[in-house]
Design an enzyme around this catalytic site. Structure first.
Site, PDB file in Angstrom:
ATOM      1  NE  ARG A  71      40.162  83.712  16.237  1.00 14.43           N
ATOM      2  CZ  ARG A  71      41.377  84.251  16.106  1.00 14.43           C
ATOM      3  NH1 ARG A  71      41.657  84.987  15.036  1.00 14.43           N
ATOM      4  NH2 ARG A  71      42.305  84.054  17.013  1.00 14.43           N
ATOM      5  CG  ASN A 103      46.527  81.380  23.423  1.00 15.30           C
ATOM      6  OD1 ASN A 103      47.145  81.138  22.386  1.00 15.30           O
ATOM      7  ND2 ASN A 103      46.416  80.499  24.401  1.00 15.30           N
ATOM      8  CG  ASP A 105      41.996  82.403  25.040  1.00 16.59           C
ATOM      9  OD1 ASP A 105      42.374  81.409  24.381  1.00 16.59           O
ATOM     10  OD2 ASP A 105      42.449  82.670  26.173  1.00 16.59           O
ATOM     11  CG  HIS A 120      50.392  87.327  19.220  1.00 15.71           C
ATOM     12  ND1 HIS A 120      50.534  85.966  19.038  1.00 15.71           N
ATOM     13  CD2 HIS A 120      51.606  87.863  18.944  1.00 15.71           C
ATOM     14  CE1 HIS A 120      51.781  85.704  18.649  1.00 15.71           C
ATOM     15  NE2 HIS A 120      52.447  86.844  18.589  1.00 15.71           N
ATOM     16  CB  CYS A 169      37.875 109.699  15.229  1.00 13.99           C
ATOM     17  SG  CYS A 169      38.351 107.976  14.981  1.00 13.99           S
ATOM     18  CG  ASN A 232      52.555  70.689  21.432  1.00  7.22           C
ATOM     19  OD1 ASN A 232      51.828  69.902  20.823  1.00  7.22           O
ATOM     20  ND2 ASN A 232      52.716  71.961  21.047  1.00  7.22           N
ATOM     21  N   PRO A 233      50.973  67.723  22.608  1.00  5.98           N
ATOM     22  CG  PRO A 233      48.809  67.632  21.722  1.00  5.98           C
ATOM     23  CD  PRO A 233      49.749  68.505  22.476  1.00  5.98           C
TER      24      PRO A 233
HETATM   25  C1  BV8 Z   1      56.024  91.139  12.888  1.00  2.56           C
HETATM   26  C2  BV8 Z   1      46.770  87.429  16.772  1.00  2.56           C
HETATM   27  C3  BV8 Z   1      57.244  92.931  11.965  1.00  2.56           C
HETATM   28  C4  BV8 Z   1      45.813  87.461  15.620  1.00  2.56           C
HETATM   29  C5  BV8 Z   1      48.726  86.231  15.919  1.00  2.56           C
HETATM   30  C6  BV8 Z   1      60.956  86.611  12.025  1.00  2.56           C
HETATM   31  C7  BV8 Z   1      60.970  87.719  12.878  1.00  2.56           C
HETATM   32  C8  BV8 Z   1      59.873  88.573  12.934  1.00  2.56           C
HETATM   33  C9  BV8 Z   1      58.731  88.303  12.154  1.00  2.56           C
HETATM   34  C10 BV8 Z   1      58.725  87.225  11.314  1.00  2.56           C
HETATM   35  C11 BV8 Z   1      59.816  86.383  11.244  1.00  2.56           C
HETATM   36  N1  BV8 Z   1      59.518  85.408  10.343  1.00  2.56           N
HETATM   37  C12 BV8 Z   1      58.285  85.604   9.866  1.00  2.56           C
HETATM   38  C13 BV8 Z   1      57.788  86.701  10.408  1.00  2.56           C
HETATM   39  C14 BV8 Z   1      56.466  87.238  10.117  1.00  2.56           C
HETATM   40  C15 BV8 Z   1      55.366  86.704  11.019  1.00  2.56           C
HETATM   41  C16 BV8 Z   1      55.489  85.249  11.326  1.00  2.56           C
HETATM   42  O1  BV8 Z   1      56.028  84.862  12.372  1.00  2.56           O
HETATM   43  N2  BV8 Z   1      54.967  84.409  10.454  1.00  2.56           N
HETATM   44  C17 BV8 Z   1      54.978  82.972  10.694  1.00  2.56           C
HETATM   45  C18 BV8 Z   1      53.720  82.354  10.134  1.00  2.56           C
HETATM   46  C19 BV8 Z   1      56.242  82.398  10.082  1.00  2.56           C
HETATM   47  N3  BV8 Z   1      55.320  87.466  12.250  1.00  2.56           N
HETATM   48  C20 BV8 Z   1      54.616  88.611  12.263  1.00  2.56           C
HETATM   49  O2  BV8 Z   1      54.051  89.078  11.299  1.00  2.56           O
HETATM   50  C21 BV8 Z   1      54.577  89.360  13.592  1.00  2.56           C
HETATM   51  N4  BV8 Z   1      54.836  90.743  13.333  1.00  2.56           N
HETATM   52  O3  BV8 Z   1      56.959  90.421  12.786  1.00  2.56           O
HETATM   53  O4  BV8 Z   1      56.026  92.450  12.518  1.00  2.56           O
HETATM   54  C22 BV8 Z   1      57.289  94.354  12.240  1.00  2.56           C
HETATM   55  C23 BV8 Z   1      58.331  94.859  13.030  1.00  2.56           C
HETATM   56  C24 BV8 Z   1      58.398  96.204  13.245  1.00  2.56           C
HETATM   57  C25 BV8 Z   1      57.427  97.052  12.701  1.00  2.56           C
HETATM   58  C26 BV8 Z   1      56.359  96.537  11.951  1.00  2.56           C
HETATM   59  C27 BV8 Z   1      56.304  95.178  11.714  1.00  2.56           C
HETATM   60  C28 BV8 Z   1      53.184  89.308  14.196  1.00  2.56           C
HETATM   61  C29 BV8 Z   1      52.820  87.917  14.572  1.00  2.56           C
HETATM   62  C30 BV8 Z   1      51.504  87.909  15.368  1.00  2.56           C
HETATM   63  C31 BV8 Z   1      50.376  87.410  14.512  1.00  2.56           C
HETATM   64  N5  BV8 Z   1      49.136  87.309  15.305  1.00  2.56           N
HETATM   65  N6  BV8 Z   1      47.611  86.229  16.660  1.00  2.56           N
HETATM   66  C32 BV8 Z   1      44.767  86.391  15.720  1.00  2.56           C
HETATM   67  O5  BV8 Z   1      44.809  85.565  16.667  1.00  2.56           O
HETATM   68  O6  BV8 Z   1      43.885  86.386  14.836  1.00  2.56           O
HETATM   69  S1  BV8 Z   1      49.639  84.834  15.810  1.00  2.56           S
HETATM   70  C33 BV8 Z   1      48.681  83.431  16.020  1.00  2.56           C
HETATM   71  O7  BV8 Z   1      49.627  82.364  15.959  1.00  2.56           O
HETATM   72  C34 BV8 Z   1      47.986  83.226  17.348  1.00  2.56           C
HETATM   73  O8  BV8 Z   1      48.211  84.221  18.306  1.00  2.56           O
HETATM   74  C35 BV8 Z   1      48.632  81.918  17.834  1.00  2.56           C
HETATM   75  O9  BV8 Z   1      48.639  81.796  19.201  1.00  2.56           O
HETATM   76  C36 BV8 Z   1      49.966  82.155  17.306  1.00  2.56           C
HETATM   77  C37 BV8 Z   1      51.030  81.147  17.382  1.00  2.56           C
HETATM   78  O10 BV8 Z   1      50.529  79.937  17.037  1.00  2.56           O
HETATM   79  P1  BV8 Z   1      50.334  78.869  18.258  1.00  2.56           P
HETATM   80  O11 BV8 Z   1      49.816  79.553  19.451  1.00  2.56           O
HETATM   81  O12 BV8 Z   1      51.567  78.089  18.375  1.00  2.56           O
HETATM   82  O13 BV8 Z   1      49.166  78.072  17.660  1.00  2.56           O
HETATM   83  P2  BV8 Z   1      49.294  76.958  16.554  1.00  2.56           P
HETATM   84  O14 BV8 Z   1      47.914  76.709  16.071  1.00  2.56           O
HETATM   85  O15 BV8 Z   1      50.379  77.285  15.620  1.00  2.56           O
HETATM   86  O16 BV8 Z   1      49.816  75.680  17.374  1.00  2.56           O
HETATM   87  C38 BV8 Z   1      49.015  75.150  18.386  1.00  2.56           C
HETATM   88  C39 BV8 Z   1      49.890  74.142  19.111  1.00  2.56           C
HETATM   89  O17 BV8 Z   1      49.103  73.577  20.151  1.00  2.56           O
HETATM   90  C40 BV8 Z   1      50.334  72.977  18.229  1.00  2.56           C
HETATM   91  O18 BV8 Z   1      51.708  72.728  18.452  1.00  2.56           O
HETATM   92  C41 BV8 Z   1      49.487  71.797  18.743  1.00  2.56           C
HETATM   93  O19 BV8 Z   1      50.178  70.577  18.664  1.00  2.56           O
HETATM   94  C42 BV8 Z   1      49.271  72.193  20.172  1.00  2.56           C
HETATM   95  N7  BV8 Z   1      48.070  71.626  20.805  1.00  2.56           N
HETATM   96  C43 BV8 Z   1      46.890  71.295  20.208  1.00  2.56           C
HETATM   97  N8  BV8 Z   1      46.034  70.841  21.162  1.00  2.56           N
HETATM   98  C44 BV8 Z   1      46.699  70.911  22.357  1.00  2.56           C
HETATM   99  C45 BV8 Z   1      47.982  71.416  22.134  1.00  2.56           C
HETATM  100  N9  BV8 Z   1      48.876  71.601  23.123  1.00  2.56           N
HETATM  101  C46 BV8 Z   1      48.495  71.282  24.373  1.00  2.56           C
HETATM  102  N10 BV8 Z   1      47.274  70.796  24.673  1.00  2.56           N
HETATM  103  C47 BV8 Z   1      46.358  70.600  23.691  1.00  2.56           C
HETATM  104  N11 BV8 Z   1      45.137  70.103  23.995  1.00  2.56           N
END
Ligand code: BV8
Length: 268
Positions: A71, A103, A105, A120, A169, A232-233
């Site tokens: 990536r 993001n 990036d 993130h 370390c 968003n599309p």
């Molecule tokens: C945590 C880094 C607890 C890594 C990422 C409620 C409250 C709290 C937590 C949760 C909750 N419910 C569930 C959870 C758990 C979980 C979660 O949210 N799960 C989801 C799947 C339901 N959350 C967590 O685990 C978070 N941590 O809660 O910890 C805690 C608290 C205290 C102490 C200890 C622990 C951590 C979440 C972070 C995860 N890391 N990224 C990596 O990148 O490898 S998240 C990852 O998803 C990316 O960062 C990404 O950006 C992010 C969000 O997704 P989007 O950016 O929206 O991307 P996606 O692909 O989904 O959508 C793209 C969109 O773009 C689409 O809508 C598409 O239509 C659109 N698009 C496409 N092309 C275009 C476009 N738009 C415009 N122009 C275009 N050309």
């Protein structure tokens, strides 16, 4: 769309406290796959949400580090697109405008946005898993990114790469991103939440609004009475909260809003 676009431009022109909140979609037109796109190549065998976890790294560090190096190489070979450049134009036109991204990036920074809040983390801030979480550097330029880069400069995707060891370390080095199940950086989350709560205009661009607690940020803006413009599309979980919902891609819609808000004749 034109009427909505003109209305969005009017809101942007008169807004005083603007937040731009982005997700993976803003980098899609730079060739960086969104988080839920089908992973290309060998990665199609894996689910991104399963790979982006401490458990996956603990179970198979070479696989997970290889995925992130693939990536990172994709990002290194990408360029900011007109959507990123339009966000930078907004930061230059609206004093104090805040950019918050989910993001990992560096395309907002490479587009010239001065201060970007990363909820993130970043592909470019590795650290070790030791108690000191020591910042780490990538292997020297000769081995930069994934080995066996193909002639196009792309790494062989799906390649397992052993993560480096911390020079301080000896612990394994991990990507400097926030994995699922990990806490977001407190300072970034506070900046994002406070900016949203103070905003009078909140642009949400290229995010599905599915990942928490980041997905709470637009909702804070709504509760604060901010106008919300979505770009968003596709439909998203945020559709219900939008003042204006512009169905289109970031690289096309954002420059159009900026051009309509500040037509070239008024450009300073
Ligand atoms: C945590 C880094 C607890 C890594 C990422 C409620 C409250 C709290 C937590 C949760 C909750 N419910 C569930 C959870 C758990 C979980 C979660 O949210 N799960 C989801 C799947 C339901 N959350 C967590 O685990 C978070 N941590 O809660 O910890 C805690 C608290 C205290 C102490 C200890 C622990 C951590 C979440 C972070 C995860 N890391 N990224 C990596 O990148 O490898 S998240 C990852 O998803 C990316 O960062 C990404 O950006 C992010 C969000 O997704 P989007 O950016 O929206 O991307 P996606 O692909 O989904 O959508 C793209 C969109 O773009 C689409 O809508 C598409 O239509 C659109 N698009 C496409 N092309 C275009 C476009 N738009 C415009 N122009 C275009 N050309």
């Amino acid at each position: 769309m034109d009427t909505d676009l003109q209305q969005a431009a009017g809101l942007l022109r008169t807004a005083r406290r603007v937040v731009v909140f982005t997700g993976a979609g803003i980098s899609a037109e730079s060739g960086v796959p969104t988080f839920r796109d089908d992973l290309t190549g060998l990665w199609s065998r894996f689910n991104a949400e399963h790979l982006a976890t401490p458990e996956a790294f603990h179970a198979d560090p070479d696989l997970v580090w290889g995925w992130y190096e693939w990536r990172r190489s994709r990002v290194r070979h990408a360029e900011p697109n007109p959507g990123h450049l339009a966000v930078t134009a907004i930061t230059r036109r609206v004093p104090g405008a805040v950019v918050v991204t989910q993001n990992v990036d560096d395309l907002h920074e490479r587009a010239g946005s001065p201060e970007v809040t990363h909820l993130h983390g970043s592909l470019f801030a590795p650290r070790c898993v030791g108690d000191g979480a020591h910042p780490a550097t990538f292997p020297d330029a000769t081995q930069n990114v994934a080995h066996d880069e193909s002639p196009s400069g792309e790494p062989a995707d799906g390649r397992r790469i052993p993560p480096p060891l911390c020079v301080s370390c000896g612990a394994l080095v991990r990507p400097g991103v926030v994995w699922f199940g990990e806490e977001l950086p407190g300072s970034a989350l506070t900046t994002a939440a406070e900016s949203a709560a103070a905003s009078d205009l909140f642009l949400t661009v290229g995010t599905s609004g599915m990942v928490y607690p980041a997905a709470e940020i637009p909702r804070i803006a709504v509760r604060a009475g901010a106008a919300v413009i979505q770009v968003n599309p596709q439909p998203t979980q945020l559709d219900l909260f939008c003042t204006i919902n512009l169905l289109g891609t970031a690289a096309h819609v954002l420059p159009a809003i900026v051009a309509a808000a500040w037509p070239p004749s008024t450009r300073g």
